[in-house]
Scaffold this motif. Sequence first.
Motif, PDB file in Angstrom:
ATOM      1  N   GLN A   1     -38.378  16.226  -1.158  1.00 38.41           N
ATOM      2  CA  GLN A   1     -39.210  15.715  -0.067  1.00 38.41           C
ATOM      3  C   GLN A   1     -40.666  16.069  -0.372  1.00 38.41           C
ATOM      4  O   GLN A   1     -40.952  17.074  -1.018  1.00 38.41           O
ATOM      5  CB  GLN A   1     -38.788  16.319   1.264  1.00 38.41           C
ATOM      6  N   VAL A   2     -41.559  15.199   0.072  1.00 37.93           N
ATOM      7  CA  VAL A   2     -42.995  15.396  -0.177  1.00 37.93           C
ATOM      8  C   VAL A   2     -43.669  15.734   1.144  1.00 37.93           C
ATOM      9  O   VAL A   2     -43.434  15.065   2.160  1.00 37.93           O
ATOM     10  CB  VAL A   2     -43.634  14.102  -0.736  1.00 37.93           C
ATOM     11  N   ASN A   3     -44.479  16.773   1.123  1.00 33.41           N
ATOM     12  CA  ASN A   3     -45.273  17.096   2.294  1.00 33.41           C
ATOM     13  C   ASN A   3     -46.548  16.256   2.227  1.00 33.41           C
ATOM     14  O   ASN A   3     -47.456  16.529   1.434  1.00 33.41           O
ATOM     15  CB  ASN A   3     -45.603  18.591   2.298  1.00 33.41           C
ATOM     16  N   GLU A   4     -46.609  15.208   3.044  1.00 38.74           N
ATOM     17  CA  GLU A   4     -47.718  14.259   2.942  1.00 38.74           C
ATOM     18  C   GLU A   4     -49.041  14.860   3.401  1.00 38.74           C
ATOM     19  O   GLU A   4     -50.103  14.334   3.101  1.00 38.74           O
ATOM     20  CB  GLU A   4     -47.387  12.985   3.731  1.00 38.74           C
TER      21      GLU A   4
ATOM     22  N   CYS B   1     -50.027  16.743  -0.034  1.00 41.98           N
ATOM     23  CA  CYS B   1     -50.019  15.962  -1.286  1.00 41.98           C
ATOM     24  C   CYS B   1     -51.416  15.382  -1.539  1.00 41.98           C
ATOM     25  O   CYS B   1     -52.037  14.799  -0.650  1.00 41.98           O
ATOM     26  CB  CYS B   1     -48.986  14.839  -1.201  1.00 41.98           C
ATOM     27  N   THR B   2     -51.911  15.553  -2.784  1.00 43.83           N
ATOM     28  CA  THR B   2     -53.249  15.047  -3.120  1.00 43.83           C
ATOM     29  C   THR B   2     -53.181  13.709  -3.852  1.00 43.83           C
ATOM     30  O   THR B   2     -54.197  13.158  -4.247  1.00 43.83           O
ATOM     31  CB  THR B   2     -53.983  16.042  -4.034  1.00 43.83           C
TER      32      THR B   2
ATOM     33  N   ARG C   1     -55.625   7.031   1.567  1.00 44.69           N
ATOM     34  CA  ARG C   1     -55.440   8.016   0.488  1.00 44.69           C
ATOM     35  C   ARG C   1     -54.034   7.844  -0.075  1.00 44.69           C
ATOM     36  O   ARG C   1     -53.149   7.305   0.600  1.00 44.69           O
ATOM     37  CB  ARG C   1     -55.658   9.447   0.998  1.00 44.69           C
ATOM     38  N   LYS C   2     -53.857   8.297  -1.329  1.00 44.53           N
ATOM     39  CA  LYS C   2     -52.562   8.135  -1.992  1.00 44.53           C
ATOM     40  C   LYS C   2     -51.715   9.395  -1.809  1.00 44.53           C
ATOM     41  O   LYS C   2     -52.244  10.510  -1.845  1.00 44.53           O
ATOM     42  CB  LYS C   2     -52.760   7.921  -3.500  1.00 44.53           C
ATOM     43  N   VAL C   3     -50.434   9.179  -1.618  1.00 40.22           N
ATOM     44  CA  VAL C   3     -49.487  10.306  -1.632  1.00 40.22           C
ATOM     45  C   VAL C   3     -48.232   9.873  -2.393  1.00 40.22           C
ATOM     46  O   VAL C   3     -47.955   8.675  -2.523  1.00 40.22           O
ATOM     47  CB  VAL C   3     -49.059  10.760  -0.203  1.00 40.22           C
ATOM     48  N   ALA C   4     -47.497  10.851  -2.886  1.00 35.59           N
ATOM     49  CA  ALA C   4     -46.244  10.539  -3.592  1.00 35.59           C
ATOM     50  C   ALA C   4     -45.172  10.147  -2.572  1.00 35.59           C
ATOM     51  O   ALA C   4     -45.111  10.696  -1.470  1.00 35.59           O
ATOM     52  CB  ALA C   4     -45.784  11.739  -4.404  1.00 35.59           C
ATOM     53  N   GLU C   5     -44.345   9.183  -2.978  1.00 33.11           N
ATOM     54  CA  GLU C   5     -43.235   8.755  -2.119  1.00 33.11           C
ATOM     55  C   GLU C   5     -41.939   8.818  -2.938  1.00 33.11           C
ATOM     56  O   GLU C   5     -41.909   8.429  -4.103  1.00 33.11           O
ATOM     57  CB  GLU C   5     -43.475   7.320  -1.645  1.00 33.11           C
TER      58      GLU C   5
END
Length: 426
Positions: free
Chosen positions: A338-341, A344-345, A377-381
């Motif tokens: 899981q990604v903490n949005e 996440c940079t 902004r971009k975040v990993a999904e």
Amino acid sequence: MADLRLSFLDFEMENPWCLASAPPTATGELMASAFDKGWAAAIMKTVGPVEEPIINVAPRIHTMKKWNREIAMQNIELITDRRLSVWLDELKILRKRYPKKMIIGSIMAPGHDMDAWAKLVEEMNKTKVNAIELNLGCPHGMPERDMGAVCSQDPLIISKIVKTAKSVSKVPIMTKLTPNVTNIKMMATAAKNAGSDAITVINTVNGIIGIDIYKKEPHLSVNGYTAIGGVSGNGMKPIGLKCVAECKQATDLPISGCGGISSWSEGVEYLLMGAGQLQVCTEVMIRGFKIIDGMNKGLEKYMAEMGITKASDLVGDLYKRVTSFETLLKKSSSEKVQVNEETCTGCNICVVACDDSGYDALKLKSLPDSNRTGGTRKVAEVIYDSCTGCNLCVAVCPVPNCMSLYDSKLPFPYELADNYTGNTLV
Ligand SMILES: Cc1cc2nc3c(=O)[nH]c(=O)nc-3n(C[C@H](O)[C@H](O)[C@H](O)COP(=O)(O)O)c2cc1C
């Protein structure tokens, strides 16, 4: 106030830190200086039989660096080239001056010469050291003379040496093993069955530190030639921890842990694994005796944070959790990342690692950026179905508390990590 004292082989050390047998213990004067600066124990640089001349080559040390920080060191140094009689005098003086410090002798003789081993132990008896370490681990130079690592690569030779030492010694015997074997459990068991009181792991790992690609010769070059040497330092920690676990599993003897300890926290790792004493060599060679201050302070702070008052309580049994792959299969759950949005940079490091390692379970997506009206902004999904929970993305992510694994088989709604704002998982 944290109590750093630790009892090892019935000697109460004022803290867990011990100087390994090496250049920082090359003379009694150096050992005294280390004691004055706060080291609780020190093992003299190994001494051999008087008949064995010790002639070193130059150069004999080189390091491997990453981001200008040493991560490993290769040496082709031999044991002490100082006379046994000089050492005996110095050890006696140290004993008188430092009754509260653990002073450990270190000896080496050929694997075929039990008389030489017995003689060295007898000499050590006269110095009133607290223990004697049998150096069966030096991987260069000495093996060509039937000494060092060759002695701990054969359980029968280990057995003969330890039995001889035990029959003569007035103090506990620590057997220092080489990691350069296929089955260290067999070697530790031989030492235990012969009566060894403790095991020291590890001595250095066989290796060649690198090549100068412009000179087209080894970095550690004696006029263009090199020898397979002993690699030590921070990068060796995983091998040291593995050997502590295996030796403890096989023997349950007290273990003096050594190999790659460069900070207080790595010492704690060794203690938690099951080591009862912590030896340091390379980090002291690079940064000096004074690192003991930071090691003690770090340990104290950690103990306060963890609510631990006695360092002896840190000696753990994580070696019992080093198990077979089959057992892990039974314990394994259905992990997904899981990604903490919030944190996440969108740096893309995890996406590249995941794509090019063949898992293809991450991509970048755009989110509204609360700092810029109308901006994104971009975040990993995570591509849920593709994620196999391998943990590579978590391991390469440079942001603390950004990526983590969770058990996707737990009933939904699963309580996700704090700040998780992401997608529905089903
Ligand atoms: C230059 C050098 C000389 C060493 N000499 C000895 C020695 O005389 N006897 C011995 O038992 N170990 C010797 N060692 C091995 C260390 O005691 C230690 O086992 C090894 O370096 C791993 O610990 P570290 O990663 O903290 O350096 C030597 C290591 C180095 C780097």
